[in-house]
Design a protein around this motif. Structure first.
Motif, PDB file in Angstrom:
ATOM      1  N   TRP A   1      25.031  30.061  18.912  1.00  0.00           N
ATOM      2  CA  TRP A   1      26.344  29.505  19.239  1.00  0.00           C
ATOM      3  C   TRP A   1      27.394  29.862  18.206  1.00  0.00           C
ATOM      4  O   TRP A   1      28.585  29.910  18.510  1.00  0.00           O
ATOM      5  CB  TRP A   1      26.239  27.992  19.390  1.00  0.00           C
ATOM      6  N   TRP A   2      26.957  30.101  16.945  1.00  0.00           N
ATOM      7  CA  TRP A   2      27.925  30.438  15.893  1.00  0.00           C
ATOM      8  C   TRP A   2      28.538  31.818  16.098  1.00  0.00           C
ATOM      9  O   TRP A   2      29.516  32.162  15.447  1.00  0.00           O
ATOM     10  CB  TRP A   2      27.242  30.362  14.532  1.00  0.00           C
ATOM     11  N   THR A   3      27.982  32.623  17.012  1.00  0.00           N
ATOM     12  CA  THR A   3      28.560  33.936  17.331  1.00  0.00           C
ATOM     13  C   THR A   3      29.331  33.891  18.642  1.00  0.00           C
ATOM     14  O   THR A   3      29.647  34.929  19.208  1.00  0.00           O
ATOM     15  CB  THR A   3      27.444  34.996  17.425  1.00  0.00           C
ATOM     16  N   ALA A   4      29.618  32.677  19.133  1.00  0.00           N
ATOM     17  CA  ALA A   4      30.204  32.538  20.467  1.00  0.00           C
ATOM     18  C   ALA A   4      31.578  33.166  20.590  1.00  0.00           C
ATOM     19  O   ALA A   4      31.990  33.557  21.679  1.00  0.00           O
ATOM     20  CB  ALA A   4      30.284  31.057  20.844  1.00  0.00           C
ATOM     21  N   PHE A   5      32.326  33.264  19.488  1.00  0.00           N
ATOM     22  CA  PHE A   5      33.699  33.774  19.558  1.00  0.00           C
ATOM     23  C   PHE A   5      33.791  35.260  19.229  1.00  0.00           C
ATOM     24  O   PHE A   5      34.876  35.796  19.044  1.00  0.00           O
ATOM     25  CB  PHE A   5      34.591  32.968  18.621  1.00  0.00           C
ATOM     26  N   SER A   6      32.651  35.925  19.133  1.00  0.00           N
ATOM     27  CA  SER A   6      32.611  37.371  18.942  1.00  0.00           C
ATOM     28  C   SER A   6      31.803  37.993  20.073  1.00  0.00           C
ATOM     29  O   SER A   6      31.044  37.300  20.771  1.00  0.00           O
ATOM     30  CB  SER A   6      31.984  37.726  17.591  1.00  0.00           C
ATOM     31  N   SER A   7      31.955  39.291  20.263  1.00  0.00           N
ATOM     32  CA  SER A   7      31.232  39.977  21.328  1.00  0.00           C
ATOM     33  C   SER A   7      29.731  39.929  21.055  1.00  0.00           C
ATOM     34  O   SER A   7      29.293  40.054  19.906  1.00  0.00           O
ATOM     35  CB  SER A   7      31.690  41.433  21.436  1.00  0.00           C
ATOM     36  N   SER A   8      28.953  39.741  22.100  1.00  0.00           N
ATOM     37  CA  SER A   8      27.498  39.688  21.958  1.00  0.00           C
ATOM     38  C   SER A   8      26.887  40.954  22.542  1.00  0.00           C
ATOM     39  O   SER A   8      27.401  41.531  23.506  1.00  0.00           O
ATOM     40  CB  SER A   8      26.931  38.459  22.668  1.00  0.00           C
ATOM     41  N   THR A   9      25.780  41.383  21.934  1.00  0.00           N
ATOM     42  CA  THR A   9      25.081  42.587  22.370  1.00  0.00           C
ATOM     43  C   THR A   9      23.755  42.191  22.999  1.00  0.00           C
ATOM     44  O   THR A   9      22.990  41.420  22.415  1.00  0.00           O
ATOM     45  CB  THR A   9      24.837  43.530  21.185  1.00  0.00           C
ATOM     46  N   GLN A  10      23.493  42.730  24.179  1.00  0.00           N
ATOM     47  CA  GLN A  10      22.239  42.447  24.849  1.00  0.00           C
ATOM     48  C   GLN A  10      21.757  43.688  25.576  1.00  0.00           C
ATOM     49  O   GLN A  10      22.522  44.614  25.842  1.00  0.00           O
ATOM     50  CB  GLN A  10      22.405  41.300  25.839  1.00  0.00           C
TER      51      GLN A  10
END
Length: 387
Positions: free
Chosen positions: A52-61
């Motif tokens: 959740w702490w990366t919620a405001f940045s783009s996520s890689t999957q």
């Protein structure tokens, strides 16, 4: 260093330690709450791939895609070409790399032709469009599967809450919790306030013994009285020909369990009120009921608020008493019971569980922050004053 030492002396080292300790406790308490809130409004796919702490940045999957069928190939010179998008309808994102093996989803960079062997080349654009070419006709009936490393922007939505409130029964459980908690908080406060005034300012035989019994009842475990009380309820219900599992039953149960602490807190506070005020009112001809209603009750608001916070949080977060005295039917479950049921049926759906959890803690947070300024005042006044 000199200025720092001067500030420490001015503030006081013990006071500074207390402030820092409180700050650490607040942060430790706030971080999980913030995590639940952020997770509850995130997209399901992003919850499973990043914290959740990366919620405001783009996520890689990593995701899988399939190229077009060989039947859609067209001939361009000596080569056969298939074009299209690696994303299915409704999907999107930015492709940063791709591969043809699940073990290597980032084997090839985007925007550069990748040599797949046997005369095949594949070029994938960041937007997902591709050009797949071969120096001979394509074989097979299905398109080639590829694996993508996709970066997606932050996605937030209230869809999780809509699902929880409408489709998971949390809305009804929320109403049930309010129906249980509000009367179960007000009833013991009303009764305990009258009792606390009588034990503080009215003289009658056995008063000291009653106070000692109240203090002793505080340490009696709730679980010890569940079975006898339930048997009593069932006998009364059989005698009257009605069910014992009603809202009235659980109100009385919570009232009984909360009464000793309520009387203890309110009695300590009321006994510490200025004696001159009570005596002056009596000289003016006021009755005990008038003194209690017009003088004692308004002055005791901090103590009343202190107990209201304790009782409200206790009843709202209760599961055991609600199951025993109200039941486990879908229309009878309180929020804690509904959330417990979701852990079994929706254990892997973090977006559903976190949305349900935040709905559960929303009302206690509002109550606590609304009355917390009275909490310490009421408790401290009751602990240092006696009568």
């Amino acid at each position: 260093m000199a200025s720092l030492s001067l500030r420490l002396k001015r503030v006081g080292l013990p006071r500074l330690i207390v402030h820092l300790s409180v700050l650490v406790i607040v942060i430790l308490w706030l971080i999980p709450t913030l995590g639940i809130l952020v997770t509850s409004i995130r997209d399901k796919g992003q919850i499973t791939t990043s914290g959740w702490w990366t919620a405001f940045s783009s996520s890689t999957q990593t995701s899988a895609g399939r190229l077009g069928d060989p039947s859609s190939a067209r001939q361009e010179g000596a080569n056969y070409v298939i074009t299209g998008s690696v994303f299915e309808k409704g999907q999107g994102g930015t492709v940063s790399a791709f591969g043809v093996r699940v073990q290597e989803p980032a084997a090839f960079p985007v925007d550069k032709p990748a040599d797949l062997g046997e005369g095949e080349t594949l070029t994938v654009k960041p937007d997902g469009s591709y050009v797949y070419s071969k120096n001979a006709p394509f074989e097979g009936s299905r398109g080639k599967r590829i694996y993508l490393t996709v970066s997606t922007p932050p996605q937030f939505s209230l869809q999780n809450y809509e699902t929880v409130l409408k489709g998971e029964g949390i809305g009804q459980a929320f109403i049930n919790s309010l129906t249980v908690t509000i009367p179960a908080t007000i009833i013991p406060i009303l009764i305990a306030a009258f009792a606390a005034y009588a034990l503080s300012w009215m003289s009658f035989p056995g008063r000291a013994l009653i106070i000692a019994m109240v203090v002793g009842l505080i340490v009696v475990p709730l679980q010890m009285s569940l079975i006898p009380l339930l048997r009593l309820y069932n006998e009364v219900g059989n005698f009257l020909g009605t069910s014992s599992k009603t809202y009235a039953g659980i109100w009385l149960a919570h009232t009984a369990f909360g009464m000793p602490l309520a009387i203890y807190l309110l009695r300590n506070y009321i006994a510490g009120l200025p004696k001159e005020i009570i005596e002056s009112a009596r000289v003016d001809g006021a009755s005990d009921f008038e003194i209690f209603l017009k003088i004692v009750l308004p002055l005791s608001f901090p103590a009343l608020a202190s107990f209201a916070i304790f009782q409200f949080l206790w009843v709202w977060n209760d599961l055991l008493v609600a199951i025993v005295f109200l039941g486990t039917g879908r229309d009878q479950l309180v929020l804690t019971g509904a959330l417990n049921a979701l852990l079994g049926s929706r254990g892997g759906n973090w977006e559903i569980l976190t949305a349900s959890a935040f709905v559960t803690i929303l009302v206690p947070l509002a109550v606590f922050f609304g009355l917390q300024r009275y909490l310490v005042r009421g408790l401290l006044a009751g602990s240092v004053k006696g009568g």
